[in-house]
Every structure is written in C-alpha cells, then in structure tokens.
Design an enzyme around this catalytic site. Structure first.
Site, PDB file in Angstrom:
ATOM      1  N   THR A  27       0.879  -1.173   0.000  1.00  0.00           N
ATOM      2  CA  THR A  27       0.000   0.000   0.000  1.00  0.00           C
ATOM      3  C   THR A  27       0.920   1.228   0.000  1.00  0.00           C
ATOM      4  OG1 THR A  27      -0.028   0.166   2.416  1.00  0.00           O
ATOM      5  CG2 THR A  27      -1.744  -1.191   1.407  1.00  0.00           C
ATOM      6  N   VAL A  86       7.382  -2.423   7.447  1.00  0.00           N
ATOM      7  CA  VAL A  86       7.413  -0.966   7.516  1.00  0.00           C
ATOM      8  C   VAL A  86       8.022  -0.421   6.212  1.00  0.00           C
ATOM      9  CG1 VAL A  86       8.171   1.050   8.810  1.00  0.00           C
ATOM     10  CG2 VAL A  86       7.675  -1.094  10.023  1.00  0.00           C
ATOM     11  N   LYS A  87       7.207   0.353   5.503  1.00  0.00           N
ATOM     12  CA  LYS A  87       7.640   0.885   4.207  1.00  0.00           C
ATOM     13  C   LYS A  87       8.216   2.282   4.409  1.00  0.00           C
ATOM     14  CE  LYS A  87       5.741   0.968  -0.489  1.00  0.00           C
ATOM     15  NZ  LYS A  87       4.463   0.977  -1.243  1.00  0.00           N
ATOM     16  N   ILE A  88       9.442   2.466   3.967  1.00  0.00           N
ATOM     17  CA  ILE A  88      10.205   3.682   4.281  1.00  0.00           C
ATOM     18  C   ILE A  88      10.794   4.263   2.998  1.00  0.00           C
ATOM     19  CG2 ILE A  88      12.268   4.500   5.528  1.00  0.00           C
ATOM     20  CD1 ILE A  88      11.723   2.330   7.591  1.00  0.00           C
TER      21      ILE A  88
END
Ligand code: E4P
Length: 215
Positions: A27, A86-88
């Site tokens: 997402t 965790v998208k960073i």
C-alpha cells in the site's frame, strides 16, 4: 516469483487472495487516500483488515520524513500485526531508519527507488524489500526493466538478501520480463494479475471443447 497486490481496496485484495496465488500486499498513502481511509485509528484498522485477509507480508508506509518520526511511526505499525512490513522512503533518514529496524528484526520495504545507487544503499542498510518503480521510470523515457537487470547483477555479486520488489508494474509483460530477469517480487493492481490469465486460444479452445462435449 512472489506476487503482491498493490492496492488498499479490501474487495480486490480478497479476490486476489481467493485466487490462491497472492503472496502479499503493498500500500502507499495515495492508495489509502483512494479508498477514503483517513485518520490514524482508521488507517491502523485498515491495515489490520488487510492482514486478516492475506497470509503474507503487508507493506504499510510511514509518512514522517525525519528519523525520529519514521522510528515512532514504524514502531506503531510493526507492533500492529506480525505481517506488517514498515515501508520507508529512499531518503537519508530513511536509510538510517531501515538500519534501525533491521537491527531490531523488523521487516522493511525501501520505497521510491529509481537508481542502482539507491538500491545498493537499501541493501547495505539491510532492507527486507527494495522497490524500484519501473512504470514511473518508463513514464519519463527511462528503461525501468534495465534498472531491475542492473540491480539483480549488483545484488548477486555480493549476495545481498534484500528482495527486489518490482513496483509500479503496469501491464503483464512487465511481470514476464521481471520474472525473466529474476526480480523476487512483482507488485501490481489486480487487473494486471488477471491479465496473465488471458489468451484468445484458451477462450476459443474451451468454447470448442464445451461444444464438442455436448455432442
Ligand atoms: C509500490 O509499492 C507502489 O505502491 C506502487 O507500485 C506505485 O505504483 P504507481 O506508479 O502505479 O503509482
């Protein structure tokens, strides 16, 4: 090759999951906004809803752009559900945050990657996934698939375990070419996964078999 669906739409995620070939979900804030999900509690609940549909990794993106902000947002996301990744973003503080989460054993997805140098940094920081946006590169007359090829060589040269997650995948040939090159994952809309099913000879062959079966 793993297939992730790139959407926050629960009905589409369920349809892809029911197909039996889904390995995860990605997402981003734009996809969440498209579904009208607003406010921290609603956003966290939506991620939980997604985790309850699928069995694989679910990337949830931080919106802070400084190290402390990314760490506190990422920690909330990571404790929400074991499937959360965790998208960073690929920025200086993002690399530091990826290193922090890697050392804590928390999975990360380094997003907005557009060059081999960025991909190398993401791997050195220990990102679980690294997302080159191939469609957006194609949009500006730059070969997105060539970037995947280059990153595959670089990662194989040094045995980096970071998975190449081809993102911004726009059509079925992107998936086929990524599979030939050896991308570990492709993330795309449901329509692109379903487009892999299609062949006119399958349709006409089936129609003929069904007609003959009635004879
Ligand atoms: C990946 O993680 C991104 O959410 C996505 O693939 C971006 O795709 P787009 O370029 O079609 O917006």
């Amino acid at each position: 090759m793993k297939f992730f669906i790139d959407t926050a739409n629960l009905a589409q995620i369920k349809e892809a999951q029911d197909l039996g070939v889904l390995d995860g979900v990605t997402t981003n804030p734009s996809l969440m906004a498209k579904e009208g999900i607003k406010g921290q509690q609603n956003i966290l609940k939506h991620y939980l809803d997604i985790c309850n549909i699928v069995t694989g990794d679910v990337s949830a993106e931080v919106v802070a752009t400084n190290y402390d902000g990314m760490i506190s947002e990422g920690e909330i996301l990571a404790t929400l559900h074991p499937q959360i990744v965790v998208k960073i973003p690929m920025i200086k503080d993002g690399i530091k945050a990826i290193k922090y989460f890697t050392e804590k054993g928390i999975k990360t997805n380094c997003t907005l990657v557009f060059s081999s140098g960025q991909a190398l940094l993401a791997a050195k920081a220990g990102a679980t996934y690294m997302s080159p946006f191939i469609g957006r590169l194609d949009d500006v007359c730059t070969d997105g698939l060539k970037l995947i090829e280059d990153i595959r060589i670089i990662y194989d040269n040094y045995g980096y375990e970071t998975e190449i997650l081809a993102a911004s995948v726009r059509h079925p040939m992107h998936i086929i070419e990524c599979a030939k090159i050896g991308a570990d994952v492709a993330t795309c809309p449901l329509s692109v996964i379903l487009a892999l099913l299609k062949h006119p000879l399958t349709d006409s062959g089936l129609a003929q078999f069904l007609a003959d079966a009635k004879k």
